[in-house]
Design a protein around this motif. Sequence first.
Motif, PDB file in Angstrom:
ATOM      1  N   MET A 128      41.536   4.829  36.053  1.00  0.00           N
ATOM      2  CA  MET A 128      40.683   4.222  37.075  1.00  0.00           C
ATOM      3  C   MET A 128      40.712   5.093  38.320  1.00  0.00           C
ATOM      4  SD  MET A 128      40.820   0.314  38.572  1.00  0.00           S
ATOM      5  CE  MET A 128      42.500   0.449  39.158  1.00  0.00           C
ATOM      6  N   SER A 129      39.531   5.599  38.755  1.00  0.00           N
ATOM      7  CA  SER A 129      39.466   6.453  39.935  1.00  0.00           C
ATOM      8  C   SER A 129      39.245   5.610  41.187  1.00  0.00           C
ATOM      9  CB  SER A 129      38.327   7.466  39.791  1.00  0.00           C
ATOM     10  OG  SER A 129      37.087   6.797  39.665  1.00  0.00           O
ATOM     11  N   THR A 130      39.749   6.109  42.347  1.00  0.00           N
ATOM     12  CA  THR A 130      39.618   5.385  43.608  1.00  0.00           C
ATOM     13  C   THR A 130      38.964   6.268  44.646  1.00  0.00           C
ATOM     14  OG1 THR A 130      41.583   4.058  43.156  1.00  0.00           O
ATOM     15  CG2 THR A 130      40.880   4.182  45.448  1.00  0.00           C
ATOM     16  N   THR A 131      37.898   5.748  45.303  1.00  0.00           N
ATOM     17  CA  THR A 131      37.246   6.466  46.393  1.00  0.00           C
ATOM     18  C   THR A 131      36.990   5.495  47.536  1.00  0.00           C
ATOM     19  OG1 THR A 131      35.043   6.030  45.480  1.00  0.00           O
ATOM     20  CG2 THR A 131      36.107   8.091  44.840  1.00  0.00           C
ATOM     21  N   GLN A 132      36.565   6.036  48.692  1.00  0.00           N
ATOM     22  CA  GLN A 132      36.264   5.206  49.859  1.00  0.00           C
ATOM     23  C   GLN A 132      34.827   5.486  50.288  1.00  0.00           C
ATOM     24  OE1 GLN A 132      38.846   3.306  51.094  1.00  0.00           O
ATOM     25  NE2 GLN A 132      37.663   2.265  52.651  1.00  0.00           N
ATOM     26  N   THR A 133      33.963   4.437  50.376  1.00  0.00           N
ATOM     27  CA  THR A 133      32.579   4.589  50.793  1.00  0.00           C
ATOM     28  C   THR A 133      32.230   3.489  51.787  1.00  0.00           C
ATOM     29  OG1 THR A 133      31.962   5.514  48.643  1.00  0.00           O
ATOM     30  CG2 THR A 133      30.180   4.674  50.024  1.00  0.00           C
ATOM     31  N   ILE A 190      34.327   0.605  52.242  1.00  0.00           N
ATOM     32  CA  ILE A 190      34.570  -0.188  51.040  1.00  0.00           C
ATOM     33  C   ILE A 190      35.358   0.669  50.065  1.00  0.00           C
ATOM     34  CG2 ILE A 190      33.534  -1.392  49.092  1.00  0.00           C
ATOM     35  CD1 ILE A 190      31.054  -1.861  50.827  1.00  0.00           C
ATOM     36  N   GLU A 191      36.526   0.214  49.693  1.00  0.00           N
ATOM     37  CA  GLU A 191      37.291   0.932  48.679  1.00  0.00           C
ATOM     38  C   GLU A 191      36.615   0.708  47.330  1.00  0.00           C
ATOM     39  OE1 GLU A 191      41.753   1.097  46.654  1.00  0.00           O
ATOM     40  OE2 GLU A 191      41.322  -0.356  48.250  1.00  0.00           O
ATOM     41  N   ILE A 192      36.457   1.769  46.569  1.00  0.00           N
ATOM     42  CA  ILE A 192      35.806   1.672  45.265  1.00  0.00           C
ATOM     43  C   ILE A 192      36.769   2.118  44.177  1.00  0.00           C
ATOM     44  CG2 ILE A 192      33.917   2.512  43.814  1.00  0.00           C
ATOM     45  CD1 ILE A 192      32.238   2.782  46.335  1.00  0.00           C
ATOM     46  N   ARG A 193      37.058   1.212  43.264  1.00  0.00           N
ATOM     47  CA  ARG A 193      37.916   1.507  42.109  1.00  0.00           C
ATOM     48  C   ARG A 193      37.066   1.346  40.858  1.00  0.00           C
ATOM     49  NH1 ARG A 193      42.400  -2.990  43.509  1.00  0.00           N
ATOM     50  NH2 ARG A 193      42.676  -2.553  45.754  1.00  0.00           N
ATOM     51  N   LYS A 194      36.684   2.455  40.280  1.00  0.00           N
ATOM     52  CA  LYS A 194      35.792   2.389  39.129  1.00  0.00           C
ATOM     53  C   LYS A 194      36.546   2.142  37.828  1.00  0.00           C
ATOM     54  CE  LYS A 194      31.787   4.921  40.792  1.00  0.00           C
ATOM     55  NZ  LYS A 194      30.797   5.975  40.482  1.00  0.00           N
ATOM     56  N   ALA A 195      35.909   1.394  36.950  1.00  0.00           N
ATOM     57  CA  ALA A 195      36.477   1.124  35.631  1.00  0.00           C
ATOM     58  C   ALA A 195      36.546   2.418  34.828  1.00  0.00           C
ATOM     59  CB  ALA A 195      35.625   0.095  34.905  1.00  0.00           C
ATOM     60  N   THR A 196      37.567   2.542  34.018  1.00  0.00           N
ATOM     61  CA  THR A 196      37.736   3.756  33.216  1.00  0.00           C
ATOM     62  C   THR A 196      36.738   3.832  32.068  1.00  0.00           C
ATOM     63  OG1 THR A 196      39.432   2.589  31.956  1.00  0.00           O
ATOM     64  CG2 THR A 196      40.178   3.971  33.774  1.00  0.00           C
ATOM     65  N   SER A 197      36.211   2.672  31.652  1.00  0.00           N
ATOM     66  CA  SER A 197      35.192   2.639  30.602  1.00  0.00           C
ATOM     67  C   SER A 197      34.253   1.474  30.866  1.00  0.00           C
ATOM     68  CB  SER A 197      35.831   2.502  29.208  1.00  0.00           C
ATOM     69  OG  SER A 197      36.576   1.302  29.120  1.00  0.00           O
ATOM     70  N   SER A 198      33.072   1.524  30.271  1.00  0.00           N
ATOM     71  CA  SER A 198      32.061   0.493  30.493  1.00  0.00           C
ATOM     72  C   SER A 198      31.915  -0.406  29.268  1.00  0.00           C
ATOM     73  CB  SER A 198      30.714   1.141  30.814  1.00  0.00           C
ATOM     74  OG  SER A 198      29.708   0.164  30.939  1.00  0.00           O
ATOM     75  N   LYS A 199      31.562  -1.666  29.532  1.00  0.00           N
ATOM     76  CA  LYS A 199      31.306  -2.627  28.462  1.00  0.00           C
ATOM     77  C   LYS A 199      29.842  -2.620  28.029  1.00  0.00           C
ATOM     78  CE  LYS A 199      32.405  -5.743  31.391  1.00  0.00           C
ATOM     79  NZ  LYS A 199      32.657  -7.014  32.121  1.00  0.00           N
ATOM     80  N   HIS A 204      31.876  -4.252  37.237  1.00  0.00           N
ATOM     81  CA  HIS A 204      32.567  -4.318  38.521  1.00  0.00           C
ATOM     82  C   HIS A 204      32.204  -5.578  39.291  1.00  0.00           C
ATOM     83  CE1 HIS A 204      32.291   0.003  37.467  1.00  0.00           C
ATOM     84  NE2 HIS A 204      33.500   0.077  38.013  1.00  0.00           N
ATOM     85  N   LEU A 205      33.021  -5.901  40.285  1.00  0.00           N
ATOM     86  CA  LEU A 205      32.744  -6.980  41.220  1.00  0.00           C
ATOM     87  C   LEU A 205      33.126  -6.529  42.624  1.00  0.00           C
ATOM     88  CD1 LEU A 205      35.757  -8.249  42.026  1.00  0.00           C
ATOM     89  CD2 LEU A 205      35.512  -9.367  39.811  1.00  0.00           C
ATOM     90  N   PHE A 206      32.611  -7.236  43.629  1.00  0.00           N
ATOM     91  CA  PHE A 206      32.969  -6.972  45.018  1.00  0.00           C
ATOM     92  C   PHE A 206      33.874  -8.097  45.512  1.00  0.00           C
ATOM     93  CE2 PHE A 206      32.286  -7.725  49.568  1.00  0.00           C
ATOM     94  CZ  PHE A 206      32.608  -6.480  50.085  1.00  0.00           C
ATOM     95  N   GLU A 207      34.864  -7.731  46.326  1.00  0.00           N
ATOM     96  CA  GLU A 207      35.821  -8.720  46.820  1.00  0.00           C
ATOM     97  C   GLU A 207      36.239  -8.372  48.246  1.00  0.00           C
ATOM     98  OE1 GLU A 207      39.226 -10.213  44.262  1.00  0.00           O
ATOM     99  OE2 GLU A 207      40.326  -8.954  45.679  1.00  0.00           O
ATOM    100  N   CYS A 208      36.358  -9.391  49.090  1.00  0.00           N
ATOM    101  CA  CYS A 208      36.837  -9.199  50.453  1.00  0.00           C
ATOM    102  C   CYS A 208      37.585 -10.457  50.875  1.00  0.00           C
ATOM    103  CB  CYS A 208      35.672  -8.917  51.399  1.00  0.00           C
ATOM    104  SG  CYS A 208      36.181  -8.386  53.051  1.00  0.00           S
ATOM    105  N   VAL A 220      36.546  -4.355  48.751  1.00  0.00           N
ATOM    106  CA  VAL A 220      36.793  -3.484  47.612  1.00  0.00           C
ATOM    107  C   VAL A 220      35.817  -3.793  46.481  1.00  0.00           C
ATOM    108  CG1 VAL A 220      38.563  -5.059  46.685  1.00  0.00           C
ATOM    109  CG2 VAL A 220      38.557  -2.658  45.981  1.00  0.00           C
ATOM    110  N   ILE A 221      35.368  -2.762  45.799  1.00  0.00           N
ATOM    111  CA  ILE A 221      34.657  -2.903  44.531  1.00  0.00           C
ATOM    112  C   ILE A 221      35.622  -2.455  43.455  1.00  0.00           C
ATOM    113  CG2 ILE A 221      32.786  -1.987  43.102  1.00  0.00           C
ATOM    114  CD1 ILE A 221      31.105  -1.830  45.659  1.00  0.00           C
ATOM    115  N   LYS A 222      35.836  -3.314  42.469  1.00  0.00           N
ATOM    116  CA  LYS A 222      36.851  -3.026  41.457  1.00  0.00           C
ATOM    117  C   LYS A 222      36.389  -3.536  40.097  1.00  0.00           C
ATOM    118  CE  LYS A 222      39.580  -7.228  42.369  1.00  0.00           C
ATOM    119  NZ  LYS A 222      40.898  -7.729  42.832  1.00  0.00           N
ATOM    120  N   PRO A 223      37.078  -3.147  39.024  1.00  0.00           N
ATOM    121  CA  PRO A 223      36.680  -3.613  37.697  1.00  0.00           C
ATOM    122  C   PRO A 223      36.717  -5.139  37.600  1.00  0.00           C
ATOM    123  CG  PRO A 223      38.158  -1.751  37.501  1.00  0.00           C
ATOM    124  CD  PRO A 223      38.160  -2.133  38.945  1.00  0.00           C
TER     125      PRO A 223
END
Length: 356
Positions: free
Chosen positions: A1-6, A9-18, A36-40, A51-54
């Motif tokens: 899972m990669s993490t970036t900042q935009t 908003i912290e973005i944690r992308k899923a390692t694979s897609s459904k 993904h979902l958004f949470e605050c 954050v946007i996370k899996p």
Amino acid sequence: MSTTQTSKIEIRKATSSKISGVDFENLSFGAVFTDHLFECDFKNGEWSNPVIKPYAPILMDPSSKVFHYGQAIFEGMKAYKDDNNDVWLFRPDENFKRFNNSAVRMAMPEVPEAIFMDGLNELLKIDQEWIQRGNGASMYIRPFMIATGAGVIANPSDEYKFMILLSPAKSYYSGEVKVIIAEHYSRAANGGIGAAKAAGNYAAQFYPTNLANKDGFQQIIWTDDATHTKLEEAGTMNVFFRINDTLLTAPTSERILDGITRKSLITMAEKEGLKVEVRPVIVSELVEAAKNGSLKEIFGAGTAAVISVIKGFSYQDVYYEMAPIENTYGALLKEKLTSLQNKLSEDTFGWTVKVQ
């Protein structure tokens, strides 16, 4: 899972897609969610850590206030993809305003526009492959807020969680439905929370709706709590009645939700030259119109189905079914609105907003 900042908003992308396992031609409404979902979170009097996370379950204290005192609100909105693969929202400012109106009524903190809109836009961009093209295809969006503060003392929470979920959707075909007019149960009361999109409003409808289902009716047309003589909403939708060539709908109030589809249909109907009256509609008026043949149409209006045709209603154990007619107002308005939402026709109202 990669993490970036935009945009903070912290973005944690899923390692694979459904997405490869999803049958987009046979979607059940609101049952499939994107990667993904958004949470605050709201803590210590401020919103922080967006954050946007899996997409995954959340862990909560069993004494969280939402479980005991019902502080929970939500919105329903949609995004659409045009033939150029651009993504569009429909009147998101109205959803944002209504969300915060609901928050105020439920003694919950308002969500800043930057958090609501930036979170929504970034989430849609990340999961935009899930949005299908074509009239009828859309992305259903569910922003919601719950009370997460721990403790069972009966007072408002001091902590909250705001989240946004995405669910791909196809055309919502509810079919023609039969309804029963409420004579005892009420959706909302004066001074209550009927105008808020509060979770408890919907839970309270389930029992009387189940009773209606057992009698062969799909939904209830709710009436006012004091006299049960004024027609207000149909199931979870605003409701319209066409008597002769006049389209009628009840005015919004503290009992009736200020539906975004409702207000859009009123504006479009007026532009089409249809006569529209926003006023109290009385049960006896509807029954008389059904008896003398002047009742031409009834339809519900909401985000999921846009327009849901009602073929007949029951009142005091008498069922009234309307004769089928051609060139209905409901069909005309649904075609006009869905074409606008899908960017198949010009948006002369300025209601669509591009995600970028």
